[in-house]
Scaffold this motif. Structure first.
Motif, short mmCIF file in Angstrom:
data_model
loop_
_atom_site.label_atom_id
_atom_site.label_comp_id
_atom_site.label_asym_id
_atom_site.label_seq_id
_atom_site.Cartn_x
_atom_site.Cartn_y
_atom_site.Cartn_z
N LYS A 128 0.83 -1.21 0.00
CA LYS A 128 0.00 0.00 0.00
C LYS A 128 0.87 1.26 0.00
O LYS A 128 0.51 2.26 -0.62
N GLN A 129 2.00 1.20 0.68
CA GLN A 129 2.92 2.33 0.64
C GLN A 129 3.39 2.58 -0.79
O GLN A 129 3.40 3.72 -1.27
N TYR A 130 3.80 1.50 -1.46
CA TYR A 130 4.24 1.64 -2.85
C TYR A 130 3.10 2.21 -3.71
O TYR A 130 3.32 3.06 -4.57
N GLY A 131 1.87 1.72 -3.48
CA GLY A 131 0.73 2.17 -4.27
C GLY A 131 0.40 3.64 -4.10
O GLY A 131 -0.26 4.23 -4.94
N ASN A 174 2.71 -11.24 -7.16
CA ASN A 174 1.81 -11.10 -6.02
C ASN A 174 1.48 -9.64 -5.74
O ASN A 174 0.34 -9.30 -5.42
N THR A 175 2.48 -8.78 -5.86
CA THR A 175 2.24 -7.35 -5.67
C THR A 175 1.31 -6.82 -6.75
O THR A 175 0.35 -6.08 -6.46
N ASP A 193 10.70 8.19 -6.17
CA ASP A 193 10.30 7.64 -4.88
C ASP A 193 9.96 6.16 -4.99
O ASP A 193 10.32 5.35 -4.13
N SER A 194 9.24 5.80 -6.05
CA SER A 194 8.89 4.38 -6.27
C SER A 194 10.15 3.55 -6.48
O SER A 194 10.29 2.44 -5.94
N HIS A 246 13.05 -2.48 -0.92
CA HIS A 246 12.21 -3.67 -0.68
C HIS A 246 12.07 -4.44 -2.00
O HIS A 246 10.96 -4.53 -2.56
N PRO A 247 13.13 -4.98 -2.54
CA PRO A 247 13.09 -5.60 -3.88
C PRO A 247 12.16 -6.79 -3.99
O PRO A 247 11.73 -7.13 -5.09
#
Length: 373
Positions: A161-164, A186-187, A171-172, A179-180
Motif C-alpha cells: 500500500k505504501q508503494y501504491g 503477487n504485488t 520515490d517508487s 524492498h526488492p
C-alpha cells in the motif's frame, strides 16, 4: 547538490478510510481475469492488423490498375487523362499514408511488452479432451499460488500500500530498491484487487493513482520476462527507461493505463451487480411463504382488484372481489396467496380442516383468515 530526504516515506500513513485487512483473495479468478484481458487486447491488435492489411492490399491493387490504365490511355490518346492523373495522385497520397501507418504499427508492436502468450510459440499443438494438463516440473497449482499470495499479502500488505501511494518515479524506484521482494506478480495481483475494491467504493481518484502504480509494476515484470532475468534486477532499468522514455513507449504506457482503468471500472460494476443479485436472492429466499412462493412476485401477478384489497387490508372488499372472479381464477389466485404467505389461515384452518383450495378462499362470514401486510 541538495540531497532528497526520504526518511518521511519510512512511516508513511495509509489513508484512514482503507481497511487494514484485505478481503479473501480468489487468486485463480484473478489470474484468469488478467489473462483474459490480455488476450482480448491481443485479439483487438490482431484484428486491427488484419483490417490494415486488407486496406493496404486494396489500395495497392487499385494504384497498380490506375497506373496501367493511365499508360494505356496515353498510348491510345484518350480524353480522360486528366481524370486518371488526378485519381492516381489521390491514390499515391493514400499509399503514402498507408506506409506511414504501417511504420507506426511496427513501432507499436516493437514497444509492446512481451507476455507469457507472446514470449514464445509452441512447436506443435495437440488437443486433449476432458483432461486437465499436468503441471510442469516446478510449476505451482492454483491452490499453491493462492496460499502463497495470501501469505505474501499478510506479510507485506502495508508495504504494498505504501508503494501504491507514491506519486514520483524516483520515490517508487528508491522504495522498491529498498524492498526488492515487492517486485513480483503477487504485488501486481494485490494492486489489481485493490483497484477493483476502490472502484466498487467509487473512490475513483485514488483508484486512478493506484492503477498507475499497478501498470508500472506490470511493465517492470514484463521487462524482466523479455530479458529473462529476475524482476528485482529490473527495478532500476525500468524506472530509468520510463523517465526518459521515447514518445512511442510513453504513448504505449498511457494507452495501457487507460485501458486498464476502463477494465477495472467494468469489472467493479460486474462485481457490484453480482453482489446485488446475491442480496436480492437472499432477501427473496427469506420472503418465501409456506408453499415456497415469493409474496412480492405473487402480489405483482394479482389482478388490480385483488391488489387493492390487500393494500387496504379490507376483508369485505376482498370477499366482493373474489365473488366477481370465476371459481377457477379465484381458486388459482387465493391458493398462490396462501402459498406465498400473503393470506394466512388461522390455527384452525392451518390444522387442516380442508385442503381444498376452493375452501381456502375467504368467506364473508368466516373471520379465520387474515391478510399479511
Amino acid at each position: 547538490m541538495t540531497m532528497v530526504d526520504y526518511s518521511k516515506w519510512k512511516d508513511i500513513e495509509i489513508s484512514d478510510d482503507e481497511d487494514e485487512t484485505h478481503p479473501n483473495i480468489d487468486t485463480p479468478s484473478l489470474f484468469r481475469w488478467r489473462h483474459q484481458a490480455r488476450v482480448e487486447r491481443m485479439e483487438e491488435q490482431r484484428l486491427e492488423n488484419e483490417k490494415f492489411q486488407q486496406e493496404k492490399e486494396k489500395t495497392l491493387k487499385t494504384l497498380e490498375e490506375t497506373k496501367k490504365k493511365l499508360v494505356e490511355s496515353e498510348q491510345a490518346g484518350a480524353n480522360n487523362l486528366d481524370e486518371l492523373k488526378k485519381a492516381l495522385a489521390e491514390l499515391e497520397k493514400e499509399a503514402a499514408n498507408i506506409r506511414k501507418k504501417e511504420e507506426d504499427l511496427k513501432k507499436k508492436e516493437k514497444i509492446t511488452p512481451w507476455n507469457v502468450d507472446t514470449i514464445s510459440k509452441p512447436g506443435f499443438t495437440k488437443t486433449v479432451v476432458n483432461k486437465k494438463p499436468p503441471l510442469q516440473q516446478g510449476e505451482k497449482s492454483d491452490e499453491e499460488k493462492e496460499q502463497e499470495m495470501k501469505a505474501f499479502v499478510k506479510e507485506n500488505e502495508k508495504l504494498i500500500k505504501q508503494y501504491g501511494m507514491f506519486r514520483k518515479y524516483d520515490d517508487s524506484k528508491k522504495f522498491l530498491s529498498e524492498h526488492p521482494h515487492l517486485a513480483s506478480e503477487n504485488t501486481a495481483n494485490y494492486l489489481v484487487i485493490w483497484c477493483i475494491n476502490l472502484a466498487m467504493d467509487e473512490k475513483f481518484d485514488l483508484m486512478d493513482h493506484v492503477a498507475h502504480q499497478c501498470i508500472c509494476m506490470q511493465y517492470l515484470l514484463e521487462l524482466s520476462k523479455s530479458l529473462n532475468i529476475d524482476p528485482r534486477a529490473c527495478i532500476g532499468s525500468f524506472f530509468s527507461k520510463i523517465q526518459i522514455a521515447e514518445p512511442d513507449y510513453k504513448a504505449s504506457f498511457d494507452d495501457e493505463l487507460k485501458s486498464f482503468k476502463e477494465r477495472i471500472r467494468n469489472r467493479a460494476k460486474e462485481k457490484l451487480d453480482e453482489a446485488l443479485k446475491e442480496v436480492e436472492e437472499e432477501e427473496r429466499q427469506k420472503r418465501l411463504g409456506p408453499g415456497g412462493l415469493d409474496p412480492v412476485e405473487v402480489f405483482e401477478s394479482l389482478p388490480d382488484v385483488l391488489k387493492k384489497c390487500f393494500e387496504l387490508q379490507d376483508t369485505a372488499m376482498l370477499q366482493e372481489a373474489i365473488a366477481s372472479l370465476s371459481p377457477e381464477e379465484a381458486t388459482y389466485h387465493m391458493k398462490r396467496c396462501v402459498d406465498s404467505g400473503l393470506w394466512v389461515p388461522d390455527a384452525k384452518k392451518a390444522a387442516g380442516e380442508s385442503e381444498d383450495p376452493q375452501e381456502n378462499t375467504p368467506d364473508a362470514e368466516d373471520p379465520t383468515y387474515s391478510a399479511v401486510d
